[in-house]
Motif scaffolding. Structure first.
Motif, mmCIF file in Angstrom:
data_model
loop_
_atom_site.group_PDB
_atom_site.id
_atom_site.type_symbol
_atom_site.label_atom_id
_atom_site.label_comp_id
_atom_site.label_asym_id
_atom_site.label_seq_id
_atom_site.Cartn_x
_atom_site.Cartn_y
_atom_site.Cartn_z
ATOM 1 N N ILE A 232 0.857 -1.183 0.000
ATOM 2 C CA ILE A 232 0.000 0.000 0.000
ATOM 3 C C ILE A 232 0.892 1.231 0.000
ATOM 4 O O ILE A 232 1.792 1.365 0.835
ATOM 5 N N THR A 233 0.650 2.108 -0.963
ATOM 6 C CA THR A 233 1.560 3.251 -1.128
ATOM 7 C C THR A 233 0.881 4.588 -0.892
ATOM 8 O O THR A 233 1.530 5.619 -0.885
ATOM 9 N N LYS A 234 -0.448 4.572 -0.727
ATOM 10 C CA LYS A 234 -1.164 5.830 -0.509
ATOM 11 C C LYS A 234 -2.145 5.678 0.651
ATOM 12 O O LYS A 234 -2.776 4.628 0.795
ATOM 13 N N VAL A 235 -2.290 6.748 1.424
ATOM 14 C CA VAL A 235 -3.200 6.677 2.574
ATOM 15 C C VAL A 235 -4.645 6.501 2.146
ATOM 16 O O VAL A 235 -5.501 6.139 2.938
ATOM 17 N N THR A 236 -4.944 6.762 0.887
ATOM 18 C CA THR A 236 -6.327 6.665 0.422
ATOM 19 C C THR A 236 -6.668 5.271 -0.110
ATOM 20 O O THR A 236 -7.790 5.029 -0.510
ATOM 21 N N GLN A 237 -5.684 4.379 -0.110
ATOM 22 C CA GLN A 237 -5.973 3.025 -0.618
ATOM 23 C C GLN A 237 -6.554 2.142 0.479
ATOM 24 O O GLN A 237 -6.063 1.044 0.761
ATOM 25 N N THR A 238 -7.626 2.617 1.065
ATOM 26 C CA THR A 238 -8.191 1.886 2.200
ATOM 27 C C THR A 238 -8.780 0.547 1.777
ATOM 28 O O THR A 238 -8.772 -0.400 2.549
#
Length: 655
Positions: A232-238
DNA sequence: TGCGGCGGCGCC
DNA sequence: AAAGGGCGCCGCCGCA
């Protein structure tokens, strides 16, 4: 017989219309007209004018004689007309007051705003022309690689057909609709004058915040990437992380990330779920760390700084065209877009605090709790021009006053007495339920007026940090309903009146201070609700199902390829009560804005129960008093509705 | 690459 | 039978 001319411009530009907005688009030097279709609505005569051609004499005459000039999203066409068509191509001037917006007419009829969706909803003869949007991509925006505009004459000719078709579709559609009332037309004009004035944003702040957010986003992403081994590379990839949690979260914590929607079990990592997980001592440290990062990374509000920068006029830093008249089709409330003033975080810095944070960012210093701090700069990024301050006035507890007033009942009048006497409505509400907790009185007052139960109360309670068990809340709900029998009576009265109206077409059925009437000929049978100032809200395609009235839910459209019927909604009492309350409050705001604009108040914005004035420093005190007077003066149609407002002065927008 | 669906979030 | 609804925007994801 009044003459109406409809028109529809096709234009090209290096500016992206969607992200920059119609005002920046139309005023940019790279923007030019390709063509325009015209239609005389009264005799059907059509013209297609290509840029550079001589303007037909009979078209000039029609435009000069026209009483009204219509366009779908008329602000766009009016801007193109005034910035380009009249000065560059010699079209005759059209006075501002002659413009009429058919998209607004769609919304007033409770239909979707877009031509395509509205025609789909009404089954008007019209197929979505995918070729049309492909043509627009080719001719209206420069080629990505070469930067050149396509000038292929064959494509141009096809766009002309498409352009003519659209004005025919518009005429076909509007022939099915109720005309906007004179008051609606006045208020559309008022809204456009406010849009013309625009509202200033602090571009320096917006850019600092934008850059800081980008930096922070990258840092959070990198940390997340390390923790998850690059999964997971972005905080929005929940969603991605949910997949991991489904298998790796301790089994007993699984219920915390599960929720039921329409009987379906789904996984979620929303705010509530994250908060519960972080509060659980059983959450493993590794997962805690990741969820904490995701929790910090709620960036969406921060992206609004970019929207501000995109929409602001590059010369004046003012955002124009943010407000949509009757944006909410069901209630006639305004909406705003681009610079979305209707959902800005309330939690914000005041002008003094903002100044410090801006200075820190300028100096390249780090912020505490960065994402949250940036969110708290959103409202303060709206600023008055130099030598001015904001006067912001909001009505106190407007819905809690309008609902009982509309019920026209003795119980309702008792509630109004509390306001007239200046007592604390939340304390009184609590007392009436034999409780002494003002907070419970407040949440009950705010959440239970429209038929809602435990769910409605709990949703509101969350906003005020109030946690109660469901069975306790059920007791509160019961107590509130016992203490306010006029409310339940009014919900049932509205429901019965709506039903009776549909059963008896063309017959006026009163309920409290509103009236229902069912008109079979409009939009598959439309239930209309006439508000106390004669404004009408509509329920299209209304019919009786299982003993109650249902209508089309215009805000949700079926999937593009599905043949399903348009989604419907049940017109139960609480829903009707809420609609008329919001709609009546919207009438008050519209009338206030009309009066203020007519009397030269510098209105630059508003938010449902609030007006924002941009006032010269030397006129602040006078305006403060006048604003209060205007807001507390009930219009003639609701003389006995007590209104209260205490306007305040702001150096930056705040709360 | 662009579009629409969807989950999520903010406010009144 | 019981029911909170009205919005717009962001970002991801799957599809064409």
């Amino acid at each position: 017989m009044p003459i109406t001319v409809g028109l529809d411009f096709e234009t090209k530009s290096r500016i992206d219309l969607k992200t920059r907005g119609a005002d920046v688009y139309a005023s940019d030097p790279s923007t030019d007209i390709l063509m325009c279709s015209f239609i005389n609505k009264d005799n059907g005569q059509q013209w297609l004018w290509n840029a550079g051609e001589k303007i037909p004499a009979d078209l000039v005459m029609a435009l000069n004689l026209a009483d009204e000039v219509e366009a779908h999203n008329a602000r766009f066409d009016q801007l193109i007309y005034e910035y380009i068509a009249a000065p560059d191509y010699g079209f005759p001037l059209i006075p501002a007051e002659k413009w009429v917006c058919t998209a607004a007419q769609c919304r007033v009829n409770a239909l979707p705003s877009s031509l395509d969706k509205a025609t789909r909803a009404t089954n008007a003869r019209h197929k979505k022309d995918n070729a049309g949007s492909a043509l627009i991509r080719k001719l209206c925006v420069p080629d990505k690689k070469t930067g050149e505009f396509n000038t292929d004459p064959a494509l141009h000719e096809r766009l002309g057909k498409y352009c003519l078709q659209d004005s025919v579709a518009m005429v076909a559609l509007t022939s099915l609709l109720r005309e906007m009332s004179e008051i609606d037309k006045r208020d559309w004009q008022v809204n456009e004058r406010i849009n013309d004035r625009g509202i200033k944003v602090d571009i320096e702040l917006a850019k600092l915040a934008q850059d800081y957010a980008a930096m922070e986003k990258e840092a959070l992403g990198a940390a997340l990437s390390t923790l998850t081994g690059g999964r997971i590379t972005k905080v929005t990839q929940t969603l991605k992380y949910l997949e991991v949690l489904k298998t790796e979260l301790p089994k007993k914590l699984l219920p915390l990330i599960t929720k039921t929607v329409d009987g379906e079990t789904k996984y979620t990592l929303d705010k509530a779920a994250r908060s519960q997980l972080l509060n659980s001592p059983d959450l493993p440290a590794h997962q805690r760390h990741i969820i904490d990062l995701i929790d910090q990374g709620g960036m969406s509000s921060v992206s609004k700084f970019t929207a501000m920068i995109n929409r602001a006029d590059p010369d004046t830093d003012r955002v124009h065209g943010a407000f949509t008249f009757w944006g909410a089709g069901q209630t006639g409330r305004y909406t705003s877009q681009g610079l979305q003033l209707h959902n800005m975080k309330r939690d914000c810095f005041d002008a003094t605090e903002a100044k410090k944070v801006i200075a820190a960012m300028r100096a390249g210093l780090g912020l505490d709790d960065p994402i949250n701090s940036l969110g708290k700069l959103l409202r303060p990024a709206i600023i008055p021009a130099k030598g001015h301050k904001f006067v912001v006035g909001d009505w106190s507890a407007i819905e809690a006053r309008v609902l009982p007033w509309l019920s026209d009942s003795d119980g309702g009048r008792e509630v109004l007495e509390v306001f007239i006497n200046g007592d604390d409505i939340y304390v009184i509400t609590a007392e009436s339920m034999d409780m002494d907790d003002r907070q419970i009185g407040k949440v009950a007052n705010l959440s239970l007026g429209f038929g809602g139960g435990v769910g409605a109360f709990q949703a509101m309670a969350k906003n005020y940090g109030l946690t109660l068990d469901d069975d306790v809340v059920q007791g509160v709900v019961n107590a509130w309903r016992d203490a306010n029998p006029w409310a339940g009576k009014f919900w049932r009265e509205l429901e019965r009146a709506a039903l009776k109206a549909v059963r008896n077409p063309q017959t006026v059925v009163p309920a409290g201070r509103v009236k229902y009437i069912y008109i079979p000929k409009i939009l598959g049978g439309t239930l209309m609700c006439i508000l106390p100032n004669d404004t009408v809200i509509q329920y299209p395609y209304a019919r009786i199902e299982k003993g109650g009235v249902t209508a089309m839910k215009a805000s949700v459209q079926p999937k593009a390829d599905s043949t399903d019927e348009w989604p419907r909604k049940s017109l139960w009492g609480g829903f009707l009560a809420e609609n008329i309350t919001q709609a009546t409050a919207a009438c008050l705001l519209k009338e206030l804005l009309a009066d203020m604009v007519a009397d030269d108040f510098p209105v630059v914005g508003h938010c449902h129960d609030e007006v924002i004035l941009e006032v010269l420093d030397s006129e602040i005190e006078d305006t403060l008093l006048n604003c209060q007077q205007y807001m507390e003066q009930s219009p003639a149609w609701c003389e006995d509705l007590p209104l209260k407002a205490v306007p305040e002065i702001f150096e930056r927008y705040g709360k």
